[in-house]
Design a protein around this motif. Structure first.
Motif, PDB file in Angstrom:
ATOM      1  N   GLY A 158     -33.348  -2.429   2.867  1.00 30.05           N
ATOM      2  CA  GLY A 158     -32.207  -1.696   2.326  1.00 30.05           C
ATOM      3  C   GLY A 158     -31.757  -2.367   1.047  1.00 30.05           C
ATOM      4  N   ARG A 209     -37.599   7.111  -5.942  1.00 28.76           N
ATOM      5  CA  ARG A 209     -37.011   7.616  -4.690  1.00 28.76           C
ATOM      6  C   ARG A 209     -38.004   7.506  -3.541  1.00 28.76           C
ATOM      7  N   ARG A 210     -39.278   7.789  -3.816  1.00 29.29           N
ATOM      8  CA  ARG A 210     -40.288   7.700  -2.764  1.00 29.29           C
ATOM      9  C   ARG A 210     -40.460   6.247  -2.324  1.00 29.29           C
ATOM     10  N   LYS A 226     -37.342   1.834   3.285  1.00 28.10           N
ATOM     11  CA  LYS A 226     -36.408   1.981   4.415  1.00 28.10           C
ATOM     12  C   LYS A 226     -37.160   2.338   5.690  1.00 28.10           C
ATOM     13  N   SER A 227     -38.086   3.304   5.613  1.00 27.27           N
ATOM     14  CA  SER A 227     -38.713   3.803   6.840  1.00 27.27           C
ATOM     15  C   SER A 227     -39.791   2.855   7.375  1.00 27.27           C
ATOM     16  N   ARG A 228     -40.638   2.343   6.561  1.00 23.49           N
ATOM     17  CA  ARG A 228     -41.752   1.539   7.055  1.00 23.49           C
ATOM     18  C   ARG A 228     -41.409   0.051   7.177  1.00 23.49           C
ATOM     19  N   GLU A 248     -38.217   3.914  -2.433  1.00 21.45           N
ATOM     20  CA  GLU A 248     -37.032   3.542  -1.662  1.00 21.45           C
ATOM     21  C   GLU A 248     -37.122   4.083  -0.235  1.00 21.45           C
ATOM     22  N   GLN A 249     -37.601   5.329  -0.094  1.00 26.33           N
ATOM     23  CA  GLN A 249     -37.748   5.916   1.244  1.00 26.33           C
ATOM     24  C   GLN A 249     -38.799   5.171   2.051  1.00 26.33           C
ATOM     25  N   LEU A 250     -39.910   4.798   1.425  1.00 24.40           N
ATOM     26  CA  LEU A 250     -40.946   4.048   2.129  1.00 24.40           C
ATOM     27  C   LEU A 250     -40.439   2.673   2.551  1.00 24.40           C
TER      28      LEU A 250
END
Length: 121
Positions: free
Chosen positions: A110, A97-98, A104-106, A100-102
């Protein structure tokens, strides 16, 4: 005619003026005995001094090794704490999950679309 009588030599025990109660004829062996006892005393004194020095050296070595063991234990505890921290950081870095978040954000990534997918044989 006269008879001449010669005196016989009879050993007479004379005593020395020293503390010894032995006869003077024993004085030479008394000196040897004293020298022997002095050498024995000197030998035992040297032996006692050597044992004392050895004891001090051993005690100093034991104290030094004790300090080294304590320092090693502290280093082990510090390294164990660092290992646990690194394991936590590695587990956190590998969390899906981390990641995937990195992504998308950095990186602005997707999920892949159907046209971007490729099947590898």
């Amino acid at each position: 005619m006269s008879v001449r009588i010669e005196p016989r030599s009879v050993p007479i025990a004379t005593y020395s003026v020293s503390r010894s109660s032995r006869p003077r004829t024993m004085a030479l062996s008394d000196v040897k005995e004293r020298r022997f006892l002095a050498r024995v005393w000197l030998g035992f004194s040297f032996l006692a001094a050597a044992v004392g020095v050895f004891n001090v050296v051993v005690r100093l070595r034991v104290a030094d090794l004790g300090y080294r063991i304590e320092a090693t234990h502290r280093a082990i505890e510090r390294l164990e704490l660092e290992r646990r921290e690194l394991q936590v950081r590695a587990a956190r870095a590998e969390d899906a999950r981390r990641l995937e978040q990195l992504a998308k954000s950095r990186l602005g990534l997707g999920p892949a679309s159907a046209s971007q997918r490729m099947v590898v044989p």
